[in-house]
Design a protein around this motif. Structure first.
Motif, PDB file in Angstrom:
ATOM      1  N   VAL A 102      51.124   8.451  47.276  1.00  0.00           N
ATOM      2  CA  VAL A 102      51.240   6.945  46.170  1.00  0.00           C
ATOM      3  C   VAL A 102      50.598   5.534  46.965  1.00  0.00           C
ATOM      4  N   LYS A 103      51.385   5.294  47.764  1.00  0.00           N
ATOM      5  CA  LYS A 103      51.701   3.760  48.566  1.00  0.00           C
ATOM      6  C   LYS A 103      49.403   3.581  49.014  1.00  0.00           C
ATOM      7  N   TYR A 104      49.722   4.539  49.679  1.00  0.00           N
ATOM      8  CA  TYR A 104      47.830   4.283  49.990  1.00  0.00           C
ATOM      9  C   TYR A 104      47.208   4.753  49.236  1.00  0.00           C
ATOM     10  N   GLY A 105      47.300   5.604  48.415  1.00  0.00           N
ATOM     11  CA  GLY A 105      46.063   6.438  47.203  1.00  0.00           C
ATOM     12  C   GLY A 105      45.622   5.102  46.303  1.00  0.00           C
ATOM     13  N   LYS A 106      44.137   5.594  46.407  1.00  0.00           N
ATOM     14  CA  LYS A 106      43.195   4.754  45.085  1.00  0.00           C
ATOM     15  C   LYS A 106      41.708   5.947  45.417  1.00  0.00           C
ATOM     16  N   LEU A 107      41.518   5.828  43.809  1.00  0.00           N
ATOM     17  CA  LEU A 107      40.319   6.402  43.268  1.00  0.00           C
ATOM     18  C   LEU A 107      39.801   6.024  43.225  1.00  0.00           C
ATOM     19  N   GLU A 108      38.811   6.457  42.685  1.00  0.00           N
ATOM     20  CA  GLU A 108      38.067   5.665  41.249  1.00  0.00           C
ATOM     21  C   GLU A 108      37.943   5.727  40.481  1.00  0.00           C
ATOM     22  N   SER A 109      37.641   5.366  38.838  1.00  0.00           N
ATOM     23  CA  SER A 109      38.282   4.898  37.553  1.00  0.00           C
ATOM     24  C   SER A 109      37.792   5.991  36.872  1.00  0.00           C
ATOM     25  N   ASN A 110      36.512   6.790  37.713  1.00  0.00           N
ATOM     26  CA  ASN A 110      36.612   8.071  37.003  1.00  0.00           C
ATOM     27  C   ASN A 110      37.237   9.198  37.796  1.00  0.00           C
ATOM     28  N   GLU A 111      37.916   9.434  38.446  1.00  0.00           N
ATOM     29  CA  GLU A 111      38.276   9.941  39.283  1.00  0.00           C
ATOM     30  C   GLU A 111      40.316  10.277  39.302  1.00  0.00           C
ATOM     31  N   VAL A 112      40.990  11.839  39.336  1.00  0.00           N
ATOM     32  CA  VAL A 112      42.272  12.067  38.982  1.00  0.00           C
ATOM     33  C   VAL A 112      42.248  12.654  39.761  1.00  0.00           C
ATOM     34  N   LEU A 113      43.649  12.412  40.496  1.00  0.00           N
ATOM     35  CA  LEU A 113      44.497  13.036  41.776  1.00  0.00           C
ATOM     36  C   LEU A 113      45.380  14.365  40.294  1.00  0.00           C
ATOM     37  N   LEU A 131      59.079  12.470  39.586  1.00  0.00           N
ATOM     38  CA  LEU A 131      57.668  12.510  40.156  1.00  0.00           C
ATOM     39  C   LEU A 131      58.039  11.615  39.119  1.00  0.00           C
ATOM     40  N   ARG A 132      58.950  11.000  37.919  1.00  0.00           N
ATOM     41  CA  ARG A 132      58.934   9.866  36.827  1.00  0.00           C
ATOM     42  C   ARG A 132      58.522   8.877  37.182  1.00  0.00           C
ATOM     43  N   ASP A 133      59.355   8.777  38.589  1.00  0.00           N
ATOM     44  CA  ASP A 133      59.931   7.745  39.169  1.00  0.00           C
ATOM     45  C   ASP A 133      59.121   7.543  40.437  1.00  0.00           C
ATOM     46  N   LEU A 134      58.138   8.116  41.432  1.00  0.00           N
ATOM     47  CA  LEU A 134      57.732   8.469  41.961  1.00  0.00           C
ATOM     48  C   LEU A 134      56.347   7.988  41.702  1.00  0.00           C
ATOM     49  N   LEU A 135      55.418   7.982  40.843  1.00  0.00           N
ATOM     50  CA  LEU A 135      54.573   8.113  40.073  1.00  0.00           C
ATOM     51  C   LEU A 135      54.157   7.050  39.675  1.00  0.00           C
ATOM     52  N   GLN A 136      55.808   6.418  39.201  1.00  0.00           N
ATOM     53  CA  GLN A 136      55.288   5.088  38.315  1.00  0.00           C
ATOM     54  C   GLN A 136      54.408   4.309  39.396  1.00  0.00           C
ATOM     55  N   GLY A 137      53.932   3.911  39.991  1.00  0.00           N
ATOM     56  CA  GLY A 137      53.341   2.931  40.842  1.00  0.00           C
ATOM     57  C   GLY A 137      52.196   3.151  41.132  1.00  0.00           C
ATOM     58  N   ALA A 138      51.403   4.661  40.566  1.00  0.00           N
ATOM     59  CA  ALA A 138      50.434   4.528  41.222  1.00  0.00           C
ATOM     60  C   ALA A 138      48.948   3.831  40.881  1.00  0.00           C
ATOM     61  N   SER A 139      48.680   3.419  41.167  1.00  0.00           N
ATOM     62  CA  SER A 139      47.167   2.985  40.761  1.00  0.00           C
ATOM     63  C   SER A 139      45.835   3.819  40.773  1.00  0.00           C
ATOM     64  N   PHE A 140      46.252   5.177  41.153  1.00  0.00           N
ATOM     65  CA  PHE A 140      45.587   5.925  40.333  1.00  0.00           C
ATOM     66  C   PHE A 140      45.258   7.088  39.285  1.00  0.00           C
ATOM     67  N   LYS A 141      44.935   7.547  38.512  1.00  0.00           N
ATOM     68  CA  LYS A 141      44.978   8.504  36.833  1.00  0.00           C
ATOM     69  C   LYS A 141      45.735  10.215  38.337  1.00  0.00           C
ATOM     70  N   TYR A 142      46.245  10.936  37.546  1.00  0.00           N
ATOM     71  CA  TYR A 142      46.849  11.752  37.808  1.00  0.00           C
ATOM     72  C   TYR A 142      47.079  12.589  36.879  1.00  0.00           C
ATOM     73  N   LYS A 143      47.182  14.185  37.565  1.00  0.00           N
ATOM     74  CA  LYS A 143      47.949  15.534  36.709  1.00  0.00           C
ATOM     75  C   LYS A 143      49.027  16.312  37.479  1.00  0.00           C
ATOM     76  N   VAL A 144      50.315  16.471  36.374  1.00  0.00           N
ATOM     77  CA  VAL A 144      51.045  17.595  37.714  1.00  0.00           C
ATOM     78  C   VAL A 144      51.197  18.322  36.936  1.00  0.00           C
ATOM     79  N   ILE A 145      50.646  19.659  38.155  1.00  0.00           N
ATOM     80  CA  ILE A 145      50.940  20.998  37.390  1.00  0.00           C
ATOM     81  C   ILE A 145      51.421  21.626  38.552  1.00  0.00           C
ATOM     82  N   PHE A 146      53.092  22.202  37.402  1.00  0.00           N
ATOM     83  CA  PHE A 146      53.725  23.504  38.222  1.00  0.00           C
ATOM     84  C   PHE A 146      53.161  24.539  37.991  1.00  0.00           C
TER      85      PHE A 146
END
Length: 368
Positions: A102-113, A131-146
């Motif tokens: 999360v710290k280093y991750g950067k994506l384009e505005s139309n991209e999702v991790l 993940l609720r806490d870890l992903l709060q500071g993410a600068s990119f869009k994301y999905k979580v799939i279990f």
């Protein structure tokens, strides 16, 4: 009217030609087609999908829908997250891996991790809370799939049962061991709409943007199906000892840059589409092919998918794109103190920029 329609068709054709052949040069026809396909990625009905924005993790149950051409481009990452409720060390490793991503991750505005986690029920509950806490500071869009580990194991077992006796720690084949071969047959399990995925160990620390790792797919050769770094210890020098004794001039087990030291599965780029289409790769999954190669190389391992890839890599190196050591800078030094001190550094040396640290064999990763 027909003449007017003809003019419109001509204009449309010229627009397509201009886009594909006279465009910015950043994408060619094949890469553009690939992106369109990936924009249509969908998850299978056997997964639980948690869709999240960059600021909030929404824990919603249900099936995912196909993406249309206007949907974001998905980058897929998969990690094993099982038995965490019994092992607090795995929880700590997870925190380091995801927080650094999360710290280093950067994506384009139309991209999702898209973050895929293979998990059991107790571990999934822990993962969601973390993940609720870890992903709060993410600068990119994301999905979580279990993904349910038991459901995947049921699918895997018939595919990998025959190879387990060659690459598992126990004697014979064990149903539960099948999950350690997930990457070997992931192309047969994940939805066909997912074309590429990166599988990562938990014991990692990112020091750069994960998007740069996805760009390594562009360096694959035509025959490459998997991107993977070389093993940085003389593990396979040891494992192939009998074959090496019978073939004194072999490169099998020799250190880089000219030898074949085997692979480390901590970071793997899986081109699922290429894996599905490769006749050679799928033939190597057949029980007879596994048995013949294991007999040829007198191979008996215990590291699951890593052993399988290392063995077939000795025979068919063209199937693999070798990642630079900086993408999987392994820290374990166990073999240095167990009979190989004189040549250890020939395997362990890495002079590249370090982009991912790998604390294999429980080696601590110093926090920044």
């Amino acid at each position: 009217m027909r003449a007017y329609q003809g003019v419109l068709l001509l204009v449309a054709a010229l627009a397509v030609f201009t886009f594909y052949y006279l465009g910015s040069g950043k994408e060619n026809f094949s890469s553009t087609t690939r992106r369109i396909k990936e924009n249509q990625a969908a998850q299978s009905t056997s997964t639980e999908q948690d869709v999240a924005s960059s600021s909030e993790l929404k824990l919603n149950e249900g099936k995912s829908k196909n993406m249309d051409s206007h949907s974001p481009l998905d980058y897929h990452v998969l990690m094993m997250f099982t038995n965490v409720h019994r092992n607090t060390g795995l929880r700590d490793k997870f925190l380091v891996a995801v927080s650094s991503l999360v710290k280093y991750g950067k994506l384009e505005s139309n991209e999702v991790l898209s973050l895929h986690f293979v998990s059991d029920e107790p571990s999934k509950d822990i993962g969601k809370a973390l993940l609720r806490d870890l992903l709060q500071g993410a600068s990119f869009k994301y999905k979580v799939i279990f993904h349910d580990v038991n459901a995947l194991t049921e699918k895997l077992f018939p595919i990998v049962e025959a190879m387990q006796k060659h690459f598992s720690a126990g004697t014979g084949t064990y149903y539960s061991d099948s999950i350690f071969f997930l990457s070997v047959a992931l192309h047969q399990i994940m939805p066909e709409e997912i074309y590429r995925i990166i599988q990562l160990d938990l014991d990692l620390m990112f020091k750069t943007n994960i998007r740069e790792l996805f760009e390594e797919f562009d360096n694959f050769m035509h025959s490459s199906v998997i991107g993977i770094a070389q093993e940085m210890q003389p593990v396979y020098r040891h494992t192939f000892w009998q074959y090496r004794r019978e073939n004194p001039n072999t490169k099998v087990g020799e250190p880089p840059p000219d030898g074949l030291p085997g692979f480390n599965s901590g970071v793997m780029l899986l081109n699922l589409e290429a894996m599905r289409q490769s006749k050679l790769y799928n033939q190597l999954l057949e029980p007879n092919a596994v048995r013949q190669l294991a007999e040829k190389y007198h191979f008996k391992g215990h590291l699951g998918d890593q052993d399988f890839f290392s063995m077939i890599g000795m025979e068919h190196p063209e199937l693999f794109y070798v990642l630079d050591c900086g993408w999987n800078r392994q820290l374990c030094t166990w073999w240095r103190d167990h009979g190989y001190m004189d040549i250890f550094d020939e395997y362990y040396r890495c002079e590249s920029q370090i982009k991912i640290l790998h604390g294999n064999c429980n080696t601590p990763i110093l926090k920044e």
